[in-house]
Scaffold this motif. Structure first.
Motif, PDB file in Angstrom:
ATOM      1  N   ASP A 439      10.110  23.184  19.112  1.00 21.93           N
ATOM      2  CA  ASP A 439       9.760  24.224  18.147  1.00 21.93           C
ATOM      3  C   ASP A 439      10.214  23.789  16.762  1.00 21.93           C
ATOM      4  O   ASP A 439      11.005  22.848  16.595  1.00 21.93           O
ATOM      5  CB  ASP A 439      10.436  25.543  18.515  1.00 21.93           C
ATOM      6  N   PHE A 440       9.658  24.478  15.748  1.00 22.35           N
ATOM      7  CA  PHE A 440      10.089  24.337  14.356  1.00 22.35           C
ATOM      8  C   PHE A 440      10.782  25.631  13.957  1.00 22.35           C
ATOM      9  O   PHE A 440      10.242  26.719  14.168  1.00 22.35           O
ATOM     10  CB  PHE A 440       8.893  24.088  13.429  1.00 22.35           C
ATOM     11  N   PHE A 441      11.953  25.491  13.382  1.00 23.84           N
ATOM     12  CA  PHE A 441      12.688  26.661  12.881  1.00 23.84           C
ATOM     13  C   PHE A 441      12.700  26.565  11.364  1.00 23.84           C
ATOM     14  O   PHE A 441      13.675  26.077  10.771  1.00 23.84           O
ATOM     15  CB  PHE A 441      14.118  26.679  13.433  1.00 23.84           C
ATOM     16  N   GLY A 442      11.623  26.971  10.726  1.00 26.70           N
ATOM     17  CA  GLY A 442      11.553  26.803   9.277  1.00 26.70           C
ATOM     18  C   GLY A 442      11.523  25.329   8.936  1.00 26.70           C
ATOM     19  O   GLY A 442      10.545  24.635   9.187  1.00 26.70           O
ATOM     20  N   ASP A 443      12.663  24.858   8.372  1.00 32.17           N
ATOM     21  CA  ASP A 443      12.754  23.440   8.062  1.00 32.17           C
ATOM     22  C   ASP A 443      13.514  22.679   9.133  1.00 32.17           C
ATOM     23  O   ASP A 443      13.860  21.513   8.953  1.00 32.17           O
ATOM     24  CB  ASP A 443      13.432  23.237   6.702  1.00 32.17           C
ATOM     25  N   GLY A 444      13.829  23.340  10.257  1.00 33.76           N
ATOM     26  CA  GLY A 444      14.531  22.687  11.353  1.00 33.76           C
ATOM     27  C   GLY A 444      13.580  22.319  12.488  1.00 33.76           C
ATOM     28  O   GLY A 444      12.530  22.930  12.678  1.00 33.76           O
ATOM     29  N   ILE A 445      14.010  21.284  13.249  1.00 33.57           N
ATOM     30  CA  ILE A 445      13.179  20.790  14.360  1.00 33.57           C
ATOM     31  C   ILE A 445      14.068  20.675  15.596  1.00 33.57           C
ATOM     32  O   ILE A 445      15.153  20.068  15.539  1.00 33.57           O
ATOM     33  CB  ILE A 445      12.562  19.417  14.054  1.00 33.57           C
ATOM     34  N   LEU A 446      13.607  21.248  16.739  1.00 33.91           N
ATOM     35  CA  LEU A 446      14.310  21.120  18.012  1.00 33.91           C
ATOM     36  C   LEU A 446      13.488  20.181  18.902  1.00 33.91           C
ATOM     37  O   LEU A 446      12.323  20.444  19.179  1.00 33.91           O
ATOM     38  CB  LEU A 446      14.461  22.479  18.696  1.00 33.91           C
ATOM     39  N   THR A 447      14.132  19.118  19.332  1.00 35.84           N
ATOM     40  CA  THR A 447      13.465  18.086  20.131  1.00 35.84           C
ATOM     41  C   THR A 447      14.352  17.728  21.315  1.00 35.84           C
ATOM     42  O   THR A 447      15.587  17.729  21.185  1.00 35.84           O
ATOM     43  CB  THR A 447      13.210  16.828  19.275  1.00 35.84           C
ATOM     44  N   PHE A 448      13.727  17.399  22.439  1.00 41.61           N
ATOM     45  CA  PHE A 448      14.517  16.865  23.563  1.00 41.61           C
ATOM     46  C   PHE A 448      13.802  15.647  24.135  1.00 41.61           C
ATOM     47  O   PHE A 448      12.586  15.465  23.975  1.00 41.61           O
ATOM     48  CB  PHE A 448      14.753  17.929  24.645  1.00 41.61           C
ATOM     49  N   PHE A 449      14.599  14.827  24.790  1.00 37.20           N
ATOM     50  CA  PHE A 449      14.116  13.570  25.362  1.00 37.20           C
ATOM     51  C   PHE A 449      14.313  13.663  26.874  1.00 37.20           C
ATOM     52  O   PHE A 449      15.440  13.658  27.363  1.00 37.20           O
ATOM     53  CB  PHE A 449      14.872  12.383  24.761  1.00 37.20           C
ATOM     54  N   ASP A 450      13.181  13.759  27.580  1.00 42.41           N
ATOM     55  CA  ASP A 450      13.207  14.041  29.018  1.00 42.41           C
ATOM     56  C   ASP A 450      13.165  12.733  29.800  1.00 42.41           C
ATOM     57  O   ASP A 450      12.222  11.936  29.647  1.00 42.41           O
ATOM     58  CB  ASP A 450      11.990  14.900  29.385  1.00 42.41           C
ATOM     59  N   PRO A 451      14.161  12.457  30.648  1.00 40.33           N
ATOM     60  CA  PRO A 451      14.115  11.232  31.459  1.00 40.33           C
ATOM     61  C   PRO A 451      13.143  11.344  32.640  1.00 40.33           C
ATOM     62  O   PRO A 451      12.934  10.356  33.349  1.00 40.33           O
ATOM     63  CB  PRO A 451      15.553  11.091  31.939  1.00 40.33           C
ATOM     64  N   LEU A 452      12.577  12.559  32.825  1.00 40.60           N
ATOM     65  CA  LEU A 452      11.717  12.824  33.983  1.00 40.60           C
ATOM     66  C   LEU A 452      12.481  12.486  35.258  1.00 40.60           C
ATOM     67  O   LEU A 452      13.482  13.112  35.549  1.00 40.60           O
ATOM     68  CB  LEU A 452      10.402  12.049  33.860  1.00 40.60           C
ATOM     69  N   ASP A 453      12.037  11.481  36.015  1.00 36.77           N
ATOM     70  CA  ASP A 453      12.734  11.146  37.251  1.00 36.77           C
ATOM     71  C   ASP A 453      13.704   9.982  37.081  1.00 36.77           C
ATOM     72  O   ASP A 453      14.283   9.514  38.061  1.00 36.77           O
ATOM     73  CB  ASP A 453      11.714  10.791  38.350  1.00 36.77           C
ATOM     74  N   GLY A 454      13.904   9.519  35.814  1.00 36.49           N
ATOM     75  CA  GLY A 454      14.775   8.386  35.574  1.00 36.49           C
ATOM     76  C   GLY A 454      16.162   8.816  35.100  1.00 36.49           C
ATOM     77  O   GLY A 454      16.464  10.003  34.978  1.00 36.49           O
ATOM     78  N   PRO A 455      17.026   7.847  34.806  1.00 37.81           N
ATOM     79  CA  PRO A 455      18.376   8.169  34.328  1.00 37.81           C
ATOM     80  C   PRO A 455      18.347   8.670  32.894  1.00 37.81           C
ATOM     81  O   PRO A 455      17.472   8.296  32.110  1.00 37.81           O
ATOM     82  CB  PRO A 455      19.118   6.834  34.441  1.00 37.81           C
ATOM     83  N   VAL A 456      19.323   9.510  32.531  1.00 38.10           N
ATOM     84  CA  VAL A 456      19.340  10.101  31.202  1.00 38.10           C
ATOM     85  C   VAL A 456      19.803   9.096  30.143  1.00 38.10           C
ATOM     86  O   VAL A 456      19.621   9.328  28.939  1.00 38.10           O
ATOM     87  CB  VAL A 456      20.240  11.355  31.202  1.00 38.10           C
ATOM     88  N   GLU A 457      20.467   7.985  30.554  1.00 38.20           N
ATOM     89  CA  GLU A 457      20.958   7.005  29.573  1.00 38.20           C
ATOM     90  C   GLU A 457      19.839   6.521  28.658  1.00 38.20           C
ATOM     91  O   GLU A 457      20.032   6.410  27.431  1.00 38.20           O
ATOM     92  CB  GLU A 457      21.579   5.804  30.299  1.00 38.20           C
ATOM     93  N   SER A 458      18.685   6.229  29.243  1.00 40.39           N
ATOM     94  CA  SER A 458      17.580   5.718  28.429  1.00 40.39           C
ATOM     95  C   SER A 458      17.116   6.755  27.423  1.00 40.39           C
ATOM     96  O   SER A 458      16.857   6.440  26.252  1.00 40.39           O
ATOM     97  CB  SER A 458      16.420   5.317  29.342  1.00 40.39           C
TER      98      SER A 458
END
Length: 576
Positions: A439-458
């Motif tokens: 989502d966009f919060f005005g001038d802010g941006i919320l982003t996530f990086f999904d590992p799906l079925d892999g490890p979160v390190e990547s």
């Protein structure tokens, strides 16, 4: 080598799969119908041939039976004292039509032939006490019926009936011969109407040809003399059965034969005809049937080209339009009527309208997700259902510093212009690192990086690299903004890793793919601690990225809503 025809169009397939069964059906019907009709006609010929042969044999038997009956009557007079009855019988025989000669020859030299009353030879003598010169005998029988032979006295062919007159001891006393005109015997046969231009032969039991119904002279002596297997089979059957028929080889048979024995003579009437003449009606029907079948196929081909061709044309247009939709070019097709093809085109046009609307929604609200990520998510059925699943992800939240004063001094359209330039600079970086913008919060941006079925390190490494690249991009952005007279913008970024709920958030009518959970709020608090140009992260995130991005400074801060202090580390500081 012949190539197999390619059925690469619907029209070809329809033509083949309609014409092939029809052709097979017509050929099968014609094939079995022809053989059925052939058997019927051959059976009809067999029956008619046997009946005609029987009638012909009856005519010959009648011509022979009349003199034979008189000769048998003469046999019964052998024990009479008076020879007048014998002489009367001989005179009656001489007066019968077709009789050329009647001769009675006694073998006893005392009885010499003398002219009879009709000019034929007779026998005179005194033994037996008969005044007419006749000899008494005890037994008599018809001994032979000779084949036709040329008679030099009469100048025509004749047949001789021979009767042996024997004593009681079996000794032959005399011979009675009756010569009959062969033309007289055969004259009714020649007048018979032979079916289908058949030819009849008269043969003896050994197959020797005696006569024929054709006007041409005999050119052969016997059946089977050429070694023809069919004639040899016929000859064998003549010797075993009184009557019958034989079919030659081929379809239709080259020749059909029939035969019938004559009772009063060792002869057989043989009838034969060419098979194509016997089956002439069915052969003619076969020709007309073939022409009618060919005409039917041609009419069907024309029907397919006229009627099916229109449907195939519409389907081809549908196919081309679908190919254009695959590359993003939308077009509708003109209405094609009320049939199924027309309904299909109307459904296609409705689908195009729906796709246009869906793409408009996607282009307006869903353009901030990397296409590769979107494809991966669409391959996961659970990601398309309402609800979610718990999974650890890397979270990035960015926000502009001191942007509110800028908004208060600028016109709305200018503020939108500045925001659009800012988002155009950072969104491609997020997409490049496979981030999913929630989502966009005005001038802010919320982003996530999904590992799906892999490890979160990547995913954590991608998030850190993305944040640093975003800060560096702001340096270039501010240089360009100063050149065109726009204010500089400075951004703070927070990073965190934690377990959240990922899925479709909302309702069936309206939903978005995002994350919820305490780590989201904690990321927002960490982002608030970052100064302009800084990238701050939590220790939960740091354990995945500190090896590549060591912290520059680390402080324990008391975050709003969090009981215990949280260690926040700065891993990057952008320099103008």
């Amino acid at each position: 080598m012949l190539k197999r025809p390619r059925l690469d169009t619907l029209q070809k397939k329809i033509a083949v799969f309609l014409l092939l069964p029809l052709t097979i059906a017509l050929l099968g019907l014609g094939f079995f119908g022809f053989f059925f009709a052939k058997e019927v006609m051959l059976n009809e010929w067999r029956e008619a041939a046997i009946l005609k042969l029987q009638r012909a044999a009856h005519h010959i038997d009648m011509r022979l039976r009349a003199p034979i009956e008189w000769m048998e009557m003469f046999h019964r007079t052998g024990t009479l004292e008076d020879g007048a009855a014998q002489q009367w019988i001989l005179d009656e025989l001489r007066r019968m039509p077709g009789i050329l000669n009647v001769a009675l020859n006694w073998l006893d030299p005392m009885y010499m032939p003398v002219p009879g009353p009709s000019g034929h030879s007779g026998m005179m003598g005194g033994r037996g006490g008969n005044g007419m010169g006749m000899m008494r005998f005890q037994q008599a029988r018809i001994a032979d019926v000779s084949p036709p032979a040329y008679n030099t006295q009469t100048g025509e062919q004749s047949v001789i009936l021979t009767s042996m007159l024997n004593a009681e001891s079996g000794e032959t006393l005399g011979v009675l011969t009756v010569t009959i005109s062969f033309d007289y015997i055969m004259q009714d046969i020649l007048k018979l109407s032979w079916w289908q231009s058949d030819i009849a032969y008269l043969v003896d039991r050994q197959g020797r040809l005696i006569s024929q119904t054709a006007q041409a002279p005999l050119t052969r002596k016997r059946l089977g003399e050429t070694g023809d297997p069919l004639e040899l089979e016929l000859l064998l059957q003549i010797q075993n059965d009184p009557y019958g028929t034989i079919m030659g080889r081929g379809h239709p048979p080259e020749t059909v034969w029939g035969y019938y024995h004559i009772e009063e003579a060792p002869w057989t009437i043989v009838l034969f005809a060419p098979g194509n003449k016997v089956l002439a009606p069915i052969l003619t029907f076969r020709l007309y049937y073939g022409l009618a079948a060919l005409l039917s196929i041609l009419v069907l081909i024309g029907f397919i080209r006229f009627m099916v061709g229109r449907a195939v044309k519409n389907i081809a247009e549908l196919s081309r339009a679908a190919e254009k939709i695959a590359i993003g070019e939308y077009q509708t097709l003109p209405d094609a009527g009320t049939d199924e093809i027309g309904q299909l085109i109307r459904s296609f046009n409705a689908m195009v309208a729906g796709l246009k609307e869906r793409d408009l929604i996607r282009d307006t609200f869903g353009r901030y997700m990397d296409p590769d990520i979107a494809k991966q998510l669409m391959q996961r059925p659970e990601s398309l259902r309402m609800g979610g699943e718990k999974r650890e992800v890397a979270i990035l939240m960015s926000d502009l510093r001191h942007f509110t004063p800028i908004c208060e001094t600028r016109r709305p359209e200018e503020i939108i212009r500045i925001l659009n330039r800012y988002l155009s600079a950072v969104i491609p970086i997020i997409q490049e690192h496979h981030g999913i913008i929630v989502d966009f919060f005005g001038d802010g941006i919320l982003t996530f990086f999904d590992p799906l079925d892999g490890p979160v390190e990547s995913s954590a490494q991608h998030a850190a690299a993305c944040a640093i690249e975003m800060q560096e991009a702001m340096v270039v952005f501010n240089h360009d903004a100063a050149r065109i007279g726009l204010p500089e913008l400075h951004m703070g970024i927070g990073l965190h890793a934690g377990e959240v709920i990922i899925g479709n958030i909302g309702s069936e009518a309206r939903a978005k793919y995002g994350i919820v959970g305490a780590p989201v709020n904690l990321t927002q608090r960490i982002q608030a601690e970052a100064l302009p140009g800084q990238v701050a992260c939590s220790d939960a995130m740091g354990r995945y990225i500190y090896a590549d991005h060591p912290p520059r400074t680390t402080v324990a801060v008391k975050l709003k809503g969090v009981t215990d202090p949280v260690r926040v580390s700065v891993i990057h500081q952008a320099t103008p």
